[in-house]
Design an enzyme around this catalytic site. Structure first.
Site, PDB file in Angstrom:
ATOM      1  N   ARG A  58      -2.100  30.961 -59.858  1.00 30.27           N
ATOM      2  CA  ARG A  58      -1.233  30.028 -58.809  1.00 30.27           C
ATOM      3  C   ARG A  58      -0.207  30.775 -58.350  1.00 30.27           C
ATOM      4  O   ARG A  58       0.124  30.758 -57.051  1.00 30.27           O
ATOM      5  CB  ARG A  58      -1.236  28.775 -59.619  1.00 30.27           C
ATOM      6  N   THR A  59       0.904  31.102 -59.355  1.00 26.69           N
ATOM      7  CA  THR A  59       2.055  31.499 -58.643  1.00 26.69           C
ATOM      8  C   THR A  59       2.045  32.895 -57.749  1.00 26.69           C
ATOM      9  O   THR A  59       2.685  32.864 -56.632  1.00 26.69           O
ATOM     10  CB  THR A  59       3.053  31.738 -60.104  1.00 26.69           C
ATOM     11  N   HIS A 136      10.761  27.489 -64.765  1.00 23.44           N
ATOM     12  CA  HIS A 136       9.729  27.691 -63.464  1.00 23.44           C
ATOM     13  C   HIS A 136      10.119  26.975 -62.306  1.00 23.44           C
ATOM     14  O   HIS A 136       9.466  26.066 -62.066  1.00 23.44           O
ATOM     15  CB  HIS A 136       8.434  27.524 -64.271  1.00 23.44           C
TER      16      HIS A 136
HETATM   17  N1   CP Z   1       1.169  27.141 -62.990  1.00 24.99           N
HETATM   18  C1   CP Z   1       1.182  28.478 -63.134  1.00 24.99           C
HETATM   19  O1   CP Z   1       2.399  28.914 -63.223  1.00 24.99           O
HETATM   20  O2   CP Z   1       0.183  28.914 -62.811  1.00 24.99           O
HETATM   21  P1   CP Z   1      -0.196  30.380 -63.178  1.00 24.99           P
HETATM   22  O3   CP Z   1       0.204  31.095 -64.416  1.00 24.99           O
HETATM   23  O4   CP Z   1      -1.617  30.849 -62.744  1.00 24.99           O
HETATM   24  O5   CP Z   1       0.895  31.139 -62.245  1.00 24.99           O
END
Ligand code: CP
Length: 311
Positions: A58-59, A136
């Site tokens: 996602r990020t 985050h």
């Molecule tokens: N929410 C999040 O950080 O997902 P990813 O690890 O897929 O980036």
């Protein structure tokens, strides 16, 4: 700039006004993704480097999509494809990247503090895309955006965060952001996963998940982080699901219009049952959609943009 800083390293120290400014800009950015041509020239000529030393779906993708929707040039590097595997230090990698004159470096790293260290060596803006168990901030901002979008406000809401708080960078950023915006934050989970300092950050610790969930406006479930040995803090995943997992029965304790969030990736049947994750209260995919708009706002503001979205 966000809150007078050219970096985004964590959500501690940001005022409600600083955060609301990002959310307001993100609202304008979200409209761009609804257009037939999902691209504006706002960051034309800017270079954004995504430096991911830990896995991400996602990020990483949403930072790249965000940059592209704003017409910035993007370069993505993962740990396995970088010269760190040949022994180059993070600082040397950063200095070499700096020589190529980027405008923003987005970094995810397993060590808490790695983005902050980089920010001391680089002239460009540094964005923390998740550092160890620390913070985050872009996830925190997209969560705040999603709550405001669904509830109209954040002030006065009861937001319950359940799970492995000790290892959760998402929980830390959310506690800072939610507290700044006037929410009541309640955390719950196995006592082995609740760090003693958490109350000092502005969260209340509930004695059980069932008590925490009473009259909740928002429930944020956290992932059991097997890569950070979370499972060594609990007897078994089955017991965790039974005593701390969110299922339809447990959800009845919350308010009727509760929204259920999860930063992803989810462990189905462990911290959240599939009927909740895929059900009508879940806003998990809205969080992902909003992640693009919020990251567009972050890149725009750190690259010198003001409050108005330039078309
Ligand atoms: N929410 C999040 O950080 O997902 P990813 O690890 O897929 O980036």
């Amino acid at each position: 700039m966000i809150g007078g800083s050219k970096h985004l390293l964590g959500l501690d120290g940001y005022s409600a006004e600083d955060i609301i400014k990002v959310l307001d800009v993100a609202e304008g950015m979200k409209e761009i993704s609804t257009r037939k041509i999902k691209k504006v020239p706002t960051l034309r000529g800017k270079t954004i480097i995504n430096l991911f030393f830990e896995p991400s779906t996602r990020t990483r993708m949403s930072f790249e999509i965000a940059a592209k929707r704003l017409s910035a040039d993007t370069v993505n590097i993962s740990a396995s494809a970088s010269s760190t595997v040949k022994g180059e230090t993070l600082i040397d990698t950063a200095r070499n990247i700096e020589s190529m004159v980027p405008d923003v470096v987005v970094i995810r790293h397993k060590f808490s503090g790695a983005p902050e260290m980089l920010s001391r060596y680089l002239d460009c803006s540094v964005v923390n895309a998740g550092d160890g168990s620390h913070q985050h901030p872009s996830q925190g901002l997209l969560d705040l955006f999603t709550i405001r979008e669904k509830k109209g406000t954040i002030n006065g809401l009861k937001v319950v965060i359940v799970g492995d708080i000790t290892h959760s960078r998402v929980a830390r950023s959310n506690i800072y952001g939610l507290s700044s915006l006037g929410a009541k934050v309640v955390v719950s989970g196995p006592m082995t996963m609740i760090p003693p300092e958490i109350e000092g950050l502005g969260a209340e610790v509930a004695p059980s998940v069932d008590e925490a969930l009473m009259d909740a406006d928002v429930i944020m479930m956290l992932r059991i982080q097997l890569e950070r040995k979370s499972n060594s803090l609990i007897p078994s995943l089955r017991e965790y699901a039974r005593f701390f997992g969110l299922n339809l029965d447990r959800l009845k304790r919350a308010k009727e219009d509760v929204v259920v969030m999860h930063p992803g990736p989810i462990n189905r049947g462990v911290e959240i049952s599939s009927d909740v994750a895929d059900g009508p209260y879940s806003v998990i995919l809205d969080q992902v959609e909003n992640g693009v708009a919020v990251r567009m706002a972050i890149l725009y503001l750190l690259s010198g943009g003001g409050d108005e979205v330039v078309d």
